[in-house]
Scaffold this active site. Structure first.
Site, PDB file in Angstrom:
ATOM      1  N   ASP A 105       0.838  -1.203   0.000  1.00 55.20           N
ATOM      2  CA  ASP A 105       0.000   0.000   0.000  1.00 55.20           C
ATOM      3  C   ASP A 105       0.874   1.253   0.000  1.00 55.20           C
ATOM      4  OD1 ASP A 105      -2.088   1.778   0.223  1.00 55.20           O
ATOM      5  OD2 ASP A 105      -2.470   1.378   2.338  1.00 55.20           O
ATOM      6  N   GLU A 151      -2.195  10.649  -0.717  1.00 61.68           N
ATOM      7  CA  GLU A 151      -3.461   9.917  -0.757  1.00 61.68           C
ATOM      8  C   GLU A 151      -3.879   9.490   0.639  1.00 61.68           C
ATOM      9  OE1 GLU A 151      -5.932   6.129  -1.042  1.00 61.68           O
ATOM     10  OE2 GLU A 151      -4.053   6.564  -0.041  1.00 61.68           O
ATOM     11  N   GLU A 152      -2.890   9.070   1.432  1.00 63.14           N
ATOM     12  CA  GLU A 152      -3.184   8.559   2.771  1.00 63.14           C
ATOM     13  C   GLU A 152      -3.753   9.622   3.705  1.00 63.14           C
ATOM     14  OE1 GLU A 152      -3.252   5.565   3.376  1.00 63.14           O
ATOM     15  OE2 GLU A 152      -1.754   4.469   2.220  1.00 63.14           O
ATOM     16  N   HIS A 203      -1.003  -0.790   6.633  1.00 63.19           N
ATOM     17  CA  HIS A 203      -0.647   0.418   7.379  1.00 63.19           C
ATOM     18  C   HIS A 203       0.254   0.130   8.571  1.00 63.19           C
ATOM     19  CE1 HIS A 203      -4.046   3.253   5.762  1.00 63.19           C
ATOM     20  NE2 HIS A 203      -3.224   2.825   4.825  1.00 63.19           N
TER      21      HIS A 203
END
Length: 438
Positions: free
Chosen positions: A136, A170-171, A286
């Site tokens: 991710d 984006e996060e 994450h």
């Protein structure tokens, strides 16, 4: 995938897509008559994994992450840009500010193709601060990088213009992609005919999820996976929570792939995809353990090739088929005597807007008593248009073209000819089914 996606709970397992293409090879999918098959290259998974190793090294050398505002993110952008510059792309860095730090988007355009018809692929390049973000979303970023390099190696000259993008922050709430969409004039946004998003495509306990936003893009990915004999499910957990959302909200057709985040793989999903039921698709989501060890090579390989299949196919041909374009299926389908309904399917692609009010439906059925038959046209959304309802008594065969007002139906998608024999003693089969756009 951005952090708030953790808060999104599934209402239930995603529905298994078993449509007309399950188990069929891509070559068997009906295509416009006279068009040549588009053959994309095999994307070397070793190359994609090398990009991931390079991103891991960047994170390791920069405090263990590649997050917005950190040195690891800027080094990641510079790494991707250098590869693309050397491959002949026109690249541009777009800067924005968020939370007191400078963010960066990278946009890369391949020379040529119709500038009024853009096929764009994107992935977010940033990680969270707690880890290197290799699945991710190093996975999506590395896969579209290798696809862009494959375009260069092939010196591809598609009909449409190809653009690639790597998004920042984006996060933190889709910040980079929102900035791009909001700062692109509407006249330029309208030229983007497809935006393809790839966020987490190498999960260690993977699923095969397809976005269901634009029917043409969705069916393109489904057709590829059907050719591998792999069932897909509709992606729901992250819907609207990755970088396709700003494009979708601006009216751009969007689609994409996803291999799963921190929710749990069901027994049914493990049965069809392998892996471990009762475990998360990505237990390192994450987290600091989202390293190069957190990648399923098979999923990464399949998804990278699926991206190539979509890019090569969606960038070829015209946006709207010329008058008289035919979408046809000539495979025989047996009609059970006094039995269940059967279908023959065609997939319409590349048609803007709705179907015409004079859609021509060609039906070729070989049968010894057509008075037994109910024949329907089924639109992609499930709407039913009856063509023949047990008339004709003992007449043999139906070889007829029907005109259907399908103007309320979106043209692109899978259309079906559905036939049921409702009486005993006579047999037959569907010999052909075609749609002609006048």
């Amino acid at each position: 995938m951005k952090l708030s996606a953790r808060l999104s709970a599934l209402a239930g397992a995603s529905a298994l897509v078993l449509g007309a293409f399950a188990g069929a090879a891509p070559a068997a999918t009906a295509a416009p008559t006279g068009t040549a098959a588009v053959t994309p290259p095999d994307i070397p998974v070793a190359n994609v994994k090398q990009h991931l190793a390079d991103l891991q090294s960047i994170a390791t050398a920069n405090g263990g992450n590649r997050a917005h505002g950190r040195s690891g993110y800027k080094a990641s952008i510079d790494f991707v840009k250098a590869k693309l510059d050397a491959a002949g792309y026109t690249t541009a860095i777009q800067q924005f500010s968020y939370n007191g730090s400078t963010g960066y988007n990278l946009i890369a355009d391949w020379p040529g193709g119709d500038p009024n018809q853009v096929v764009m692929s994107g992935s977010h390049l940033d990680s969270v601060t707690s880890g290197p973000g290799i699945n991710d979303n190093g996975s999506g970023s590395a896969a579209i990088l290798e696809n862009a390099l494959a375009v260069s190696r092939a010196q591809l000259q598609p009909t449409k213009h190809l653009r690639f993008a790597w998004w920042g922050a984006e996060e933190l709430g889709l910040v980079g992609s929102k900035y791009y969409v909001n700062n692109t004039p509407s006249t330029e946004r309208s030229k983007i005919k497809a935006y393809l998003n790839f966020d987490m495509i190498g999960s260690p306990n993977p699923g095969y999820f397809v976005y269901d936003d634009d029917p043409t893009i969705e069916q393109t990915f489904k057709t590829y996976y059907a050719g591998l004999g792999i069932p897909t499910e509709i992606e729901t957990e992250g819907d609207g929570r990755s970088d396709h959302a700003p494009f979708k909200n601006a009216g751009v057709p969007v689609g994409g792939l996803f291999s799963g985040a921190d929710y749990t793989k069901t027994s049914a999903q493990a049965q069809k995809w392998g892996g471990t039921a009762g475990q998360a698709f990505d237990r390192c989501y994450h987290s600091s353990c989202d390293t190069t060890a957190n990648i399923n090579d098979t999923a990464l390989d399949r998804n990278s090739d699926a991206i190539a299949y979509a890019i090569w196919n969606l960038s070829s041909g015209s946006t709207t088929p010329p008058a008289g374009t035919v979408f046809e299926n000539t495979a025989d389908v047996a009609i059970p005597d006094n039995g269940v309904a059967v279908t023959s399917s065609v997939t319409v692609t590349g048609v803007s807007g709705n179907a015409p009010s004079t859609l021509q439906v060609g039906v070729d059925i070989v049968h010894t008593w057509i008075g037994d038959l109910v024949v329907d046209l089924v639109a992609p959304d499930g709407s039913v248009y009856n063509l023949h309802n047990r008339t004709g008594s003992g007449t043999d065969n139906i070889n007829q073209t029907y005109t259907v007002n399908a103007s309320t139906e979106v043209a692109n998608g899978t259309w079906k000819l559905r036939v049921q024999d409702k009486a005993s003693a006579d047999t037959g089969y569907i010999s052909g089914f075609k749609l002609t756009f006048p």
